[in-house]
Design an enzyme around this catalytic site. Sequence first.
Site, PDB file in Angstrom:
ATOM      1  N   LEU A  12       0.725   6.832  -6.779  1.00 56.39           N
ATOM      2  CA  LEU A  12       1.977   6.809  -6.016  1.00 56.39           C
ATOM      3  C   LEU A  12       2.964   7.844  -6.542  1.00 56.39           C
ATOM      4  O   LEU A  12       3.716   8.451  -5.778  1.00 56.39           O
ATOM      5  CB  LEU A  12       2.598   5.407  -6.081  1.00 56.39           C
ATOM      6  CG  LEU A  12       3.989   5.242  -5.457  1.00 56.39           C
ATOM      7  CD1 LEU A  12       3.954   5.540  -3.962  1.00 56.39           C
ATOM      8  CD2 LEU A  12       4.531   3.844  -5.700  1.00 56.39           C
ATOM      9  N   PRO A  49       0.831  -1.214   0.000  1.00 49.71           N
ATOM     10  CA  PRO A  49       0.000   0.000   0.000  1.00 49.71           C
ATOM     11  C   PRO A  49       0.859   1.255   0.000  1.00 49.71           C
ATOM     12  O   PRO A  49       2.012   1.257   0.459  1.00 49.71           O
ATOM     13  CB  PRO A  49      -0.795  -0.107   1.305  1.00 49.71           C
ATOM     14  CG  PRO A  49      -0.740  -1.553   1.663  1.00 49.71           C
ATOM     15  CD  PRO A  49       0.588  -2.051   1.173  1.00 49.71           C
ATOM     16  N   CYS A  50       0.300   2.315  -0.532  1.00 57.60           N
ATOM     17  CA  CYS A  50       0.990   3.614  -0.616  1.00 57.60           C
ATOM     18  C   CYS A  50       0.808   4.350   0.702  1.00 57.60           C
ATOM     19  O   CYS A  50      -0.304   4.686   1.086  1.00 57.60           O
ATOM     20  CB  CYS A  50       0.398   4.412  -1.778  1.00 57.60           C
ATOM     21  SG  CYS A  50       1.072   6.060  -1.971  1.00 57.60           S
ATOM     22  N   GLN A  51       1.902   4.582   1.426  1.00 62.10           N
ATOM     23  CA  GLN A  51       1.823   5.287   2.711  1.00 62.10           C
ATOM     24  C   GLN A  51       2.863   6.398   2.777  1.00 62.10           C
ATOM     25  O   GLN A  51       3.939   6.294   2.210  1.00 62.10           O
ATOM     26  CB  GLN A  51       2.082   4.306   3.865  1.00 62.10           C
ATOM     27  CG  GLN A  51       1.006   3.242   4.016  1.00 62.10           C
ATOM     28  CD  GLN A  51       1.454   2.163   4.990  1.00 62.10           C
ATOM     29  OE1 GLN A  51       2.436   1.478   4.774  1.00 62.10           O
ATOM     30  NE2 GLN A  51       0.726   2.035   6.075  1.00 62.10           N
ATOM     31  N   HIS A  61       2.119  11.118  -5.020  1.00 62.70           N
ATOM     32  CA  HIS A  61       1.910  11.097  -3.568  1.00 62.70           C
ATOM     33  C   HIS A  61       2.976  11.922  -2.856  1.00 62.70           C
ATOM     34  O   HIS A  61       4.169  11.777  -3.139  1.00 62.70           O
ATOM     35  CB  HIS A  61       1.953   9.643  -3.081  1.00 62.70           C
ATOM     36  CG  HIS A  61       1.457   9.439  -1.685  1.00 62.70           C
ATOM     37  ND1 HIS A  61       2.283   9.213  -0.628  1.00 62.70           N
ATOM     38  CD2 HIS A  61       0.198   9.452  -1.176  1.00 62.70           C
ATOM     39  CE1 HIS A  61       1.564   9.057   0.469  1.00 62.70           C
ATOM     40  NE2 HIS A  61       0.297   9.211   0.164  1.00 62.70           N
TER      41      HIS A  61
END
Length: 414
Positions: free
Chosen positions: A190, A146-148, A193
């Site tokens: 992403l 996941p993109c964090q 982001h």
Amino acid sequence: MVIKDYYSLTEAAEVLGKSKETLRRWDNDGKLKALREPISNYRIYKKEQLNLFLDMSTNDFENEVDNAVVPNKEYRVLELFAGAGGLAIGLEKSGIKCVALNEIDKYACQTLRENRPNWNVLEGDIRTLDFSKYRNKAEIVTGGFPCQAFSYAGKKLGLQDARGTLFYEFARVVQEVNPLICIGENVKGLLSHEKGKTIQGMISILDEIGYNVVPVQVLKAIDYKVPQKRERVILVGIRKDVESSFSYPKPYTKIYNLSDALKKGELYNCDVPKSEGSKYPEHKKKVLKLIPPKGYWRNLPLDIQKEYMGKSFYLGGGKTGIARRIGWDEPSLTLTCSPAQKQTERCHPEETRPFTVREYARIQTFPDDWKFMGSISQQYKQIGNAVPCNLGKEIGYSIVNFLNEYYLSLSKPK
């Protein structure tokens, strides 16, 4: 067709026997540049262009690419964040052996075990698992982390700054396993982001643990025999002692549409099997009944537009995915985890309902015999989160080609 000097995009597609989507891509790629109509700015084509195309007996456009390649030896992958197995199925089809898959969702793990009893499914939180026993036992590590957001301490983000994120765990496992190549995949968002800092942080972390990152690319699923407009960012890391280069899979020219997914044809040898599916609530059904195939909320009467859209009606942007009925002759829009989700409707072309579970699976190019476990909503979630199997297969071919070249280079005298 009447012979004339200029042809519209639709007319040119008919003359050449290609889809409009293909012609748009050839225009964007510079393969067959279109002219622009002065007032509307629509694409148009000169008769001479099309004649030249048709006269060429050995035309580059007609020479469809083929990414398929056979592994020269057994290649093994350890997959993280495996989900329901979309990427794993694709890699398996490309000839890569799966040594283990990690997934936290219990229903997805049930799906993996139901379909592949021989796969080693490691159920649980990646943060609690040690993968060091796989060190040098898998040439490949993959993961759709996941993109964090990261904690940006200093100018260069290091591995420790990423603690607490799932990308940290991905990088930790890569360190423990020491593969020749690692592949991360994520949503297109992403790249933007945290204004690009997140992807740069990931690249610097992989550099820190001994991996050079290949220039990042966004792969469009429709270019790889997937009847869906889905885009994924692919992050490829090559161990620094490896000199072989990685090439992304070449795109195919043919675009597959919804009819290819749900009806007998090139992708499937039968119509889509019957299965359960969600239903729209009555108020939404009444609205979507008014939408034609390939239409969306702007096809509604103005008063219903305002009522259905609420405050969104007055905001900018096309919002073309809202109240959207997919047409048979176009790829599906990106599937979400819930088919009746508010304002991301993907309505069946003829019936006023969401796609069923098996229709969802077909659009993601899962085999018909791949069973999904858990409730209907859990099944939709697993399918919606998956990497399309056909895209996974093409990525697999690129990995196999890379590893074949690497081992061939070892056998050559220095």
